[in-house]
Scaffold this motif. Structure first.
Motif, short mmCIF file in Angstrom:
data_model
loop_
_atom_site.label_atom_id
_atom_site.label_comp_id
_atom_site.label_asym_id
_atom_site.label_seq_id
_atom_site.Cartn_x
_atom_site.Cartn_y
_atom_site.Cartn_z
N PRO A 40 0.72 -1.22 -0.02
CA PRO A 40 -0.12 0.04 0.00
C PRO A 40 0.69 1.19 -0.09
N THR A 43 1.38 2.55 -3.55
CA THR A 43 0.17 2.72 -4.36
C THR A 43 0.32 4.06 -5.41
N ASP A 44 0.40 5.17 -4.55
CA ASP A 44 0.48 6.53 -5.22
C ASP A 44 1.59 6.79 -6.04
N ALA A 47 0.96 4.60 -9.10
CA ALA A 47 -0.20 5.22 -9.91
C ALA A 47 0.27 6.42 -10.66
N VAL A 57 -2.87 -0.48 -11.68
CA VAL A 57 -2.21 -0.36 -10.23
C VAL A 57 -3.11 -1.39 -9.36
N THR A 59 -3.10 -2.97 -5.19
CA THR A 59 -2.53 -2.78 -4.26
C THR A 59 -2.80 -4.03 -3.22
N ALA A 80 -6.08 3.38 -0.10
CA ALA A 80 -5.50 2.62 -1.48
C ALA A 80 -6.26 3.12 -2.53
N ASP A 83 -5.44 6.77 -3.23
CA ASP A 83 -4.35 6.84 -3.72
C ASP A 83 -4.27 6.30 -5.05
N THR A 85 -5.42 3.12 -6.87
CA THR A 85 -5.32 1.84 -7.06
C THR A 85 -6.69 1.42 -8.04
#
Length: 221
Positions: A40, A43-44, A47, A57, A59, A80, A83, A85
């Motif tokens: 996690p 994630t960003d 992404a 993406v 997670t 998530a 961010d 996902t």
């Protein structure tokens, strides 16, 4: 090329760095893989890098044991999704299934099954209202066939889009006999992701008739 658009390319090591992930994303782009799976906290980051590509993406959630409190899992899922996902690979509280089968009291047994279902349903609701796909990892290698069937039934009833075999962190990962049983008992609309020790094209071919997605941390050869 036969399997490229089925592969979720995973890098979920505890010591993962952004440099590692940069390499993983370049491999995924070069091979036209379906998605990249990360813990996690990254994630960003992925992404942002994968924006504008068709690579998804993905997670992990409550990896690798699936035993966090419901409220914490919901919070993780919301973060998530925020961010960026596209999909969440959630670990089922599979120990709850095993505990239920040890329980002689039918009411307590059903209560455990209900708790596992409620856990998944909460995440499924968060995912689906945000157009995010939910895969539920049942850790099939740790379950008997009877437990496996129950895990599939619960995941399906609770709203899983996919049921996934394994985290790849236990002694037993994917097994063909159990994947066949999963396909037999799951509704057609619930897809299957095989993961846990998938490293060769021979394995990919073996599972191909029964699964919709393949999880691996290496390029199968």
């Amino acid at each position: 090329s036969k399997f490229a658009k089925m592969i979720d390319f995973s890098y979920i090591r505890e010591d993962a760095t952004k440099d590692n992930l940069n390499e993983i994303m370049e491999i995924a782009k070069a091979n036209h893989f379906y998605g990249v799976v990360v813990n996690p906290e990254f994630t960003d980051y992925i992404a942002y890098d994968l924006d504008g590509t068709d690579i998804k993406v993905i997670t992990t959630l409550d990896f690798p044991d699936g035993d966090s409190k419901d409220v914490d899992k919901i919070s993780m899922a919301i973060e998530a999704i925020s961010d960026g996902t596209d999909e969440i690979d959630m670990v089922m509280w599979w120990q709850g299934i095993k505990d239920a089968y040890k329980e002689e009291n039918e009411e307590k047994k059903q209560s455990l099954f209900n708790a596992v279902e409620k856990d998944i349903r909460g995440i499924a609701n968060e995912c689906h209202k945000n157009a995010v796909v939910l895969k539920v990892i049942i850790e099939s290698g740790m379950l008997t066939l009877e437990e496996l069937v129950m895990a599939c039934q619960i995941a399906s009833k609770a709203g899983a889009d996919y049921v996934q075999t394994s985290t790849g962190t236990k002694d037993v990962g994917a097994e063909l006999s159990k994947v066949k049983e999963m396909r037999r008992v799951l509704p057609d609309y619930v897809k299957i992701k095989v993961a846990g020790g998938i490293r060769t094209l021979e394995q990919c071919n073996m599972y191909y008739p029964y699964v919709d997605r393949i999880g691996t941390s290496v390029i199968p050869k």
